[in-house]
Write a protein that holds these residues in place. Structure first.
Motif, mmCIF file in Angstrom:
data_model
loop_
_atom_site.group_PDB
_atom_site.id
_atom_site.type_symbol
_atom_site.label_atom_id
_atom_site.label_comp_id
_atom_site.label_asym_id
_atom_site.label_seq_id
_atom_site.Cartn_x
_atom_site.Cartn_y
_atom_site.Cartn_z
ATOM 1 N N THR A 143 30.774 -76.974 -4.525
ATOM 2 C CA THR A 143 31.929 -76.883 -5.419
ATOM 3 C C THR A 143 32.186 -75.444 -5.830
ATOM 4 O O THR A 143 33.336 -74.970 -5.820
ATOM 5 C CB THR A 143 31.698 -77.747 -6.670
ATOM 6 O OG1 THR A 143 31.657 -79.124 -6.293
ATOM 7 C CG2 THR A 143 32.798 -77.542 -7.695
ATOM 8 N N LEU A 144 31.128 -74.735 -6.188
ATOM 9 C CA LEU A 144 31.286 -73.351 -6.621
ATOM 10 C C LEU A 144 31.862 -72.491 -5.501
ATOM 11 O O LEU A 144 32.723 -71.635 -5.740
ATOM 12 C CB LEU A 144 29.944 -72.803 -7.093
ATOM 13 C CG LEU A 144 29.945 -71.428 -7.761
ATOM 14 C CD1 LEU A 144 30.966 -71.367 -8.882
ATOM 15 C CD2 LEU A 144 28.557 -71.092 -8.281
ATOM 16 N N ARG A 145 31.407 -72.715 -4.282
ATOM 17 C CA ARG A 145 31.931 -71.937 -3.160
ATOM 18 C C ARG A 145 33.417 -72.219 -2.938
ATOM 19 O O ARG A 145 34.201 -71.296 -2.672
ATOM 20 C CB ARG A 145 31.141 -72.255 -1.889
ATOM 21 C CG ARG A 145 29.694 -71.808 -1.945
ATOM 22 C CD ARG A 145 28.951 -72.080 -0.647
ATOM 23 N NE ARG A 145 27.537 -71.769 -0.777
ATOM 24 C CZ ARG A 145 26.666 -71.792 0.230
ATOM 25 N NH1 ARG A 145 27.085 -72.131 1.451
ATOM 26 N NH2 ARG A 145 25.397 -71.504 0.033
ATOM 27 N N VAL A 146 33.812 -73.468 -3.037
ATOM 28 C CA VAL A 146 35.229 -73.808 -2.865
ATOM 29 C C VAL A 146 36.068 -73.170 -3.967
ATOM 30 O O VAL A 146 37.165 -72.651 -3.713
ATOM 31 C CB VAL A 146 35.411 -75.342 -2.855
ATOM 32 C CG1 VAL A 146 36.882 -75.710 -2.978
ATOM 33 C CG2 VAL A 146 34.831 -75.938 -1.579
ATOM 34 N N LEU A 147 35.582 -73.170 -5.200
ATOM 35 C CA LEU A 147 36.322 -72.556 -6.303
ATOM 36 C C LEU A 147 36.462 -71.055 -6.103
ATOM 37 O O LEU A 147 37.518 -70.472 -6.396
ATOM 38 C CB LEU A 147 35.625 -72.850 -7.628
ATOM 39 C CG LEU A 147 35.620 -74.303 -8.105
ATOM 40 C CD1 LEU A 147 34.821 -74.430 -9.385
ATOM 41 C CD2 LEU A 147 37.035 -74.818 -8.302
ATOM 42 N N GLU A 148 35.409 -70.429 -5.638
ATOM 43 C CA GLU A 148 35.467 -68.985 -5.406
ATOM 44 C C GLU A 148 36.484 -68.627 -4.328
ATOM 45 O O GLU A 148 37.075 -67.547 -4.352
ATOM 46 C CB GLU A 148 34.072 -68.480 -5.003
ATOM 47 C CG GLU A 148 33.074 -68.511 -6.153
ATOM 48 C CD GLU A 148 31.650 -68.252 -5.705
ATOM 49 O OE1 GLU A 148 30.822 -67.883 -6.555
ATOM 50 O OE2 GLU A 148 31.352 -68.418 -4.502
#
Length: 302
Positions: free
Chosen positions: A152-157
């Protein structure tokens, strides 16, 4: 603001009440927050106060509401600005759905819809893979699958600007697709072991549910529970304790409380024959456990 843990939510709500009392969300003039450790009657009052202060017909004024996952469902909240702990993308989208929910023209500096997602100080979530690491940072205790959080964090970044609902499916598929999760799991032994542990836990939970499930394809009159020597609970692993107090305790918002639920992890050590005893205006004991109930909800004193 939406936190993943009660302790984190209470800490922020208390800080707001201490530093900017004029901005703190309050019920009957008492600063508070929204989570699941309130008695049913008070929870209803909290729900009504939240919708009055942050609903479609709210007044234009600065106010800070702090809560947990209880804010994600069944409440008509129209927030100007959202701060949230990191959570799986489907959960985040649910929370973001409370941002700019209705058309308004009085948002001022908050006219552009913005979300601030909080993560641990260390960007590398792999440092949390040790036992209890995620829980200590308010992540793994509620959302134990850190592979999903990393994805999730990678997609948000990679997606600083999100359009809802247009991007919902794309974001969920990119963050929760088995291939995306498998790629992270393959990045090292720590990730691999964590993914295997989570998969094993999910299989065990599924098997436990299967053993006590009713076969609804059968006629109702022939349905029977499986012959298993275990308690059937509403949530896997959850054994919350609902108690009736022998004497009422004071609600922080006025009135009296006669029934309250104790979360499973706060009810450990209480025996089946232990009876509650009211020991003060807002305190009670059961067995060797002692509890206090105030404007921040229920918490254990020992």
């Amino acid at each position: 603001m939406v936190r993943n843990s009660v302790a984190g939510a209470v800490a922020v709500a208390q800080a707001v009440a201490a530093r900017a009392p004029e901005l703190a969300f309050a019920v009957e003039g008492v600063p508070t927050l929204h989570h699941g450790r309130f008695a049913r009657d008070d929870r209803q009052r909290l729900d009504e106060a939240v919708e009055q202060a942050f609903g479609k017909r709210r007044h234009a004024r600065g106010q800070v509401l702090v809560g947990m996952q209880t804010l994600e469902k069944s409440l008509d909240i129209d927030a100007d600005f959202l701060v949230t702990d990191l959570a799986p993308i489907d959960v985040l989208l649910q929370r973001i759905g409370r941002l700019h929910r209705h058309r308004r023209y009085d948002r001022g500096a908050f006219a552009p819809a913005r979300v601030l997602v909080l993560r641990s100080a260390a960007r590398d979530l792999s440092v949390l893979l040790g036992k209890g690491g995620g829980a200590r940072h308010g992540l793994g205790s509620v959302y134990p699958n850190l592979v999903q959080l990393e994805a999730t964090l990678r997609v948000l970044e990679q997606s600083p600007e999100i359009v809802i609902p247009r991007d919902n499916r794309r974001l969920v598929e990119r963050a929760l697709h088995p291939d995306a999760l498998a790629a992270i799991s393959a990045e090292g032994a720590a990730w691999h072991n964590h993914a295997a542990e989570r998969a094993g836990g999910e299989l065990a939970s599924a098997e436990a549910a299967r053993r006590i499930a009713l076969d609804l394809s059968q006629p109702f009159r022939t349905l029977t529970f499986a012959d298993v020597e275990e308690a059937v609970v509403t949530r896997l692993g959850a054994r919350d304790l609902l108690i009736d107090l022998p004497d009422p305790i004071a609600s922080p918002f006025g009135g009296a409380i006669t029934r309250i639920a104790i979360p499973a992890h706060l009810a450990r050590g209480i025996g089946a024959c232990d009876e509650p005893r009211v020991t003060g205006p807002a305190t009670f004991e059961i067995g060797a456990r002692r509890y206090d109930y105030d404007q921040w909800g229920l918490h254990a004193l020992r």
